[in-house]
Scaffold this motif. Structure first.
Motif, PDB file in Angstrom:
ATOM      1  N   SER A 421     -76.904  72.606  50.404  1.00  0.00           N
ATOM      2  CA  SER A 421     -77.879  73.502  49.787  1.00  0.00           C
ATOM      3  C   SER A 421     -77.207  74.863  49.541  1.00  0.00           C
ATOM      4  CB  SER A 421     -79.073  73.658  50.729  1.00  0.00           C
ATOM      5  OG  SER A 421     -80.094  74.368  50.136  1.00  0.00           O
ATOM      6  N   PRO A 422     -77.589  75.591  48.483  1.00  0.00           N
ATOM      7  CA  PRO A 422     -78.685  75.376  47.543  1.00  0.00           C
ATOM      8  C   PRO A 422     -78.326  74.357  46.461  1.00  0.00           C
ATOM      9  CG  PRO A 422     -77.550  77.429  47.007  1.00  0.00           C
ATOM     10  CD  PRO A 422     -76.938  76.911  48.279  1.00  0.00           C
ATOM     11  N   ARG A 423     -79.261  73.461  46.153  1.00  0.00           N
ATOM     12  CA  ARG A 423     -79.043  72.401  45.165  1.00  0.00           C
ATOM     13  C   ARG A 423     -79.516  72.898  43.797  1.00  0.00           C
ATOM     14  NH1 ARG A 423     -80.230  70.605  50.049  1.00  0.00           N
ATOM     15  NH2 ARG A 423     -78.798  69.051  50.945  1.00  0.00           N
ATOM     16  N   TYR A 424     -78.766  73.820  43.243  1.00  0.00           N
ATOM     17  CA  TYR A 424     -79.164  74.481  42.000  1.00  0.00           C
ATOM     18  C   TYR A 424     -78.457  73.847  40.807  1.00  0.00           C
ATOM     19  CZ  TYR A 424     -74.600  76.777  42.379  1.00  0.00           C
ATOM     20  OH  TYR A 424     -73.245  77.022  42.473  1.00  0.00           O
ATOM     21  N   ASN A 425     -79.037  74.031  39.646  1.00  0.00           N
ATOM     22  CA  ASN A 425     -78.397  73.659  38.389  1.00  0.00           C
ATOM     23  C   ASN A 425     -77.898  74.943  37.743  1.00  0.00           C
ATOM     24  OD1 ASN A 425     -77.905  73.034  35.586  1.00  0.00           O
ATOM     25  ND2 ASN A 425     -79.066  71.151  35.888  1.00  0.00           N
ATOM     26  N   ALA A 426     -76.576  75.071  37.613  1.00  0.00           N
ATOM     27  CA  ALA A 426     -75.991  76.323  37.128  1.00  0.00           C
ATOM     28  C   ALA A 426     -76.396  76.622  35.687  1.00  0.00           C
ATOM     29  CB  ALA A 426     -74.471  76.275  37.245  1.00  0.00           C
ATOM     30  N   ARG A 427     -76.626  75.577  34.888  1.00  0.00           N
ATOM     31  CA  ARG A 427     -77.068  75.809  33.501  1.00  0.00           C
ATOM     32  C   ARG A 427     -78.434  76.485  33.494  1.00  0.00           C
ATOM     33  NH1 ARG A 427     -78.969  70.578  30.882  1.00  0.00           N
ATOM     34  NH2 ARG A 427     -80.657  71.072  32.341  1.00  0.00           N
ATOM     35  N   ASP A 428     -79.377  75.932  34.232  1.00  0.00           N
ATOM     36  CA  ASP A 428     -80.732  76.499  34.257  1.00  0.00           C
ATOM     37  C   ASP A 428     -80.746  77.855  34.952  1.00  0.00           C
ATOM     38  OD1 ASP A 428     -81.404  74.118  33.071  1.00  0.00           O
ATOM     39  OD2 ASP A 428     -82.176  73.209  34.912  1.00  0.00           O
TER      40      ASP A 428
END
Length: 822
Positions: A421-428
């Motif tokens: 974590s953090p399980r983020y989407n770098a594009r968004d």
């Protein structure tokens, strides 16, 4: 407490859903974004100041801050706001975001390296306490000292406070002495007394029994004879790649060869001025103007350009416009490897205005870049850090005047962080970052994600299209080769169908290059006993082991477990253990046998573990030092090779037959992306797709490069079956080392969730891999439609998980939340 006391809320780098309040009695200025040392769980810890106020907590007694580590904030307000959004949207702890965002040296983790100045004036030392002197002289005696070593010797509280002061005085520095465009490389050369052709010839006679040592000396001898340079040297990694390391060490011990450090310049062009702006074609000029115009009304634009259409040239013109306004640009790429070629193209135009940031550079280089960005001054026209080229973690950098974010290959799943974590989407997240900085975002791809293309069609994003290759170069011809038919007629050449074998022979005869794509590394995908069908499996994961012939080992690609390849079956004592399937290593072996005169390169995780290995392989292939490049997904993305005539997709079925609603979309993207590596300069390339399912309708979209056709089919199914972009998804993974605990807890959780969300809850079910690293896991999926409040629902999910954790009889269960899973 005195009237001058105020209270400070801090973020600690731990998975905790809160800030923590301490009191401070003044003495030094303190503002949000500064690093402080606080007592936490009876240990000193570096934390980031989030807020300052005069509200004394009523439910506990506050502790005092030990020390302030910064004179000016290391973290900016915009970053703190961005961290809060990441934590809230992706349902993680802000401490986890801090740990992901901040370089090790800023957190003063134990791995942070300390460099010590040897030139400290006597007057300065006289002002120090005994403890300062003790720590200084202890550190001075170790040229590569880790902070953990000081902590072990002197204790955290003393070390953090004193090291912080010595950093401010310039006596200590954290891993940032080298400039970004230099790197220390280990080199080897002949000892001075042997740097003569005749002397070396005599000494070599004594090494006739040590053949490998003799080979190394012969390498020096041949190069001295050819060049006349007696001081010639080689990088240690170059020698180790050809000869055994023990042989090199033996020569070093004998005093014949010596090892030394050499600083090399990584930047090929360190010009500080912008030059060589590309001349755009009419199509590129049209798109460039469309994007500029769209930015007056839209925050985000999508550039849909076929492979080799010249999207990068459009990016460069937009970057140049941004730099004229003295603003910074973030250029995001999904893979570290893609920076190899792009960084050269950017540096040829923008020189040392370009900075590189990703996980493969050292913490020293990351810290150097971070500090330069904190000191960025838009008034300095030719200063560094105006263009940042990086992978997903670069969204966390301290931008001061961000003007544009470019997300290249925006469809790539590599932009999504899976673990930890953090399980983020770098594009968004980049789109949100741009909103915080009030700047624009440009997404680019030859095969956009269904979600992004949908957003463009409904007017949320602007859309521009490049539907022809640069200079009207023809797209490659794509043909299907039937594996089943070739096997029936016994015309296969190893893993090659007759169609692919013929195209490869013709390309090699014309001095052209070839790329072969297989999405699995290793030799055999697994091994099996012919007599009893025994298949070795990982002890820690629910997966078969992959055969790596070079290491004579069976390896788990999920946890790294390894065992030697058995000669005898442990179940039936049979000796008929054989490989099933093929990975890149096996293809390399077969191609070497079929085309013995060609030079091969393999590009996968196994061949790129060493630093700069990816760059080396790409450069060799780019310079035509090899004829055939065999690789995994690494070869599909963004690489530009002008001499590639043939691309072979070895097993398209493995891409299609995957239990995921995005399987067709991803298969199309992969096949079209790797196809785009062929015929980039002069056209006329050929792509051979090997499959046993030639009638699959997806292949017609691939053959005609019909992205719009794929989109129409997929968007219809997505709407019918309630998938993104029409519905938002949240995945919950329930994990524990005991399977029955996972079953019971997942059932309880799903039952409570259904009471709250009804038929939006799917599962629990075991995913494709039910156990990874000794942890069983079950998955629950929640879908939320356009009328649902996703933010409210996510908070309610958190509350339900916390309630169940506190009240369930089953303890020690982990629930991982993955928002917008990919």
């Amino acid at each position: 407490m005195s009237d001058s006391t105020f209270f400070v809320d801090v973020i600690v780098p731990l998975p905790l859903n809160a800030t923590f309040t301490y009191h401070y009695d003044g003495g030094r200025n303190i503002v949000p974004g500064m690093r402080v040392v606080v007592p936490f769980r009876n240990k000193p810890m570096v934390a980031i100041v989030r807020n300052i106020h005069h509200d004394c907590p009523t439910d506990y007694k506050t502790k005092s801050i030990y020390d302030i580590l910064d004179l000016v904030p290391s973290i900016q307000d915009s970053q703190l706001n961005f961290w809060s959004w990441i934590a809230n949207y992706y349902q993680c702890c802000i401490g986890e975001v801090m740990k992901a965002a901040v370089p090790t040296s800023l957190r003063l983790d134990g791995d942070a390296l300390i460099s010590v100045s040897e030139e400290v004036e006597v007057e300065t030392q006289n002002e120090w306490s005994d403890k300062y002197r003790e720590i200084y002289y202890y550190a001075l005696g170790d040229k590569a000292l880790k902070l953990s070593k000081l902590i072990k010797e002197f204790g955290k509280k003393n070390v953090y406070s004193i090291v912080s002061d010595l950093v401010q005085q310039g006596v200590f520095s954290f891993d940032s002495l080298l400039t970004r465009n230099k790197q220390v490389v280990k080199m080897v050369r002949l000892a001075k007394e042997y740097q003569h052709e005749r002397t070396l010839e005599i000494i070599m006679r004594g090494f006739r029994r040590s053949t490998i040592q003799l080979d190394i000396l012969s390498l020096f001898y041949d190069n001295i004879s050819r060049s006349g340079d007696s001081s010639i040297s080689f990088s240690l990694s170059e020698i180790k790649a050809k000869y055994s390391y023990s042989a090199i060490q033996a020569l070093i011990k004998k005093g014949v060869v010596e090892k030394y450090d050499q600083s090399i310049v990584l930047d090929e062009n360190i010009s500080s001025t912008t030059n060589n702006l590309p001349i755009l074609s009419l199509d590129q000029e049209r798109v460039y103007k469309e994007i500029l115009s769209s930015f007056f009304t839209k925050q985000v634009a999508l550039l849909h350009g076929v492979t080799a259409s010249g999207k990068t040239e459009v990016y460069i013109r937009l970057i140049a416009d941004c730099l004229k306004q003295r603003k910074q640009v973030l250029y995001l790429l999904p893979e570290i490897g893609l920076t190899t070629q792009i960084v050269r193209r950017l540096k040829s135009v923008f020189g040392n205005k370009v900075g590189l940031y990703h996980s493969r550079i050292s913490d020293r280089q990351r810290m150097e870049l971070w500090n330069e960005m904190l000191q960025y001054d838009p008034k300095v026209e030719d200063g560094p850090c105006q263009v940042i080229l990086g992978a997903r973690s670069s969204i966390f950098l301290p931008f001061k005047h961000l003007g544009l974010i470019i997300v290249d290959e925006e469809h790539e799943t590599s932009f999504k962080q899976f673990d930890p974590s953090p399980r983020y989407n770098a594009r968004d997240a980049a789109i949100v970052l741009a909103h915080i900085h009030q700047c624009k975002t440009l997404l680019g791809s030859a095969t956009p994600s269904i979600e992004s293309y949908h957003n463009a069609l409904i007017g949320k994003y602007a859309l521009s299209t490049l539907d022809k290759r640069f200079n009207d170069v023809a797209l490659p011809d794509i043909v299907l080769a039937d594996i089943s038919e070739s096997k029936r007629t016994k015309s296969m050449q190893g893993s090659l169908t007759p169609e692919l074998y013929h195209e490869m022979k013709e390309a090699l005869s014309n001095n052209k290059q070839i790329i072969l794509f297989q999405n699995r590394r290793g030799y055999g995908l697994w091994v099996q006993c012919r007599d009893c069908q025994w298949t070795p499996k990982c002890l820690h994961c629910d997966v078969s082991l992959t055969h790596h012939k070079g290491d004579n080992a069976l390896v788990c690609h999920y946890c790294g477990y390894k065992m030697y390849m058995p000669k005898i079956c442990p179940t039936c004592s049979g000796s008929q253990i054989h490989d099933i399937g093929f990975g890149t290593e096996k293809i390399e072996s077969e191609i070497a046998a079929l085309f013995p005169q060609t030079k091969l390169l393999r590009l996968d995780l196994d061949t790129t573990k060493k630093k700069l290995a990816f760059d080396k392989i790409v450069r060799e292939f780019e310079n035509h030092e090899a004829d055939i490049l065999i690789g995994t997904q690494m070869v599909t993305k963004g690489l530009d090779f002008s001499n590639v005539a043939v691309v072979g997709i070895m097993n398209a079925d493995a891409l299609l037959n995957f239990p995921d609603f995005r399987a067709y979309e991803r298969s199309f993207q992969l096949m079209l992306q790797v196809s785009g590596r062929a015929g980039r300069a002069k056209g006329g390339g050929k792509v051979v797709v090997q499959t046993s399912d030639v009638k699959n309708p997806l292949f017609m979209d691939v053959i005609h490069s019909d992205y719009v056709g794929l989109y129409r089919n997929q968007i219809r199914d997505r709407e019918q079956f309630c998938y993104p972009p029409f519905y938002r998804m949240v995945s919950l993974f329930v994990k524990h080392k005991f399977q029955n605990y996972v079953d019971q807890f997942a059932d309880q959780l799903a039952q409570i969730l259904r009471q709250q969300f009804g038929n939006r809850v799917l599962g629990p079910e075991y995913p494709l891999l039910s156990r990874i690293q000794n942890q069983y896991q079950k998955q629950i999926i929640l879908k939320f439609g356009p009328s649902d409040s996703v933010s409210t629902s996510k908070k309610r999910i958190q509350q339900i998980i916390q309630f169940l954790n506190q009240n369930s009889e089953i303890k020690g269960v982990t629930v991982v939340i993955d928002v917008d899973p990919m």
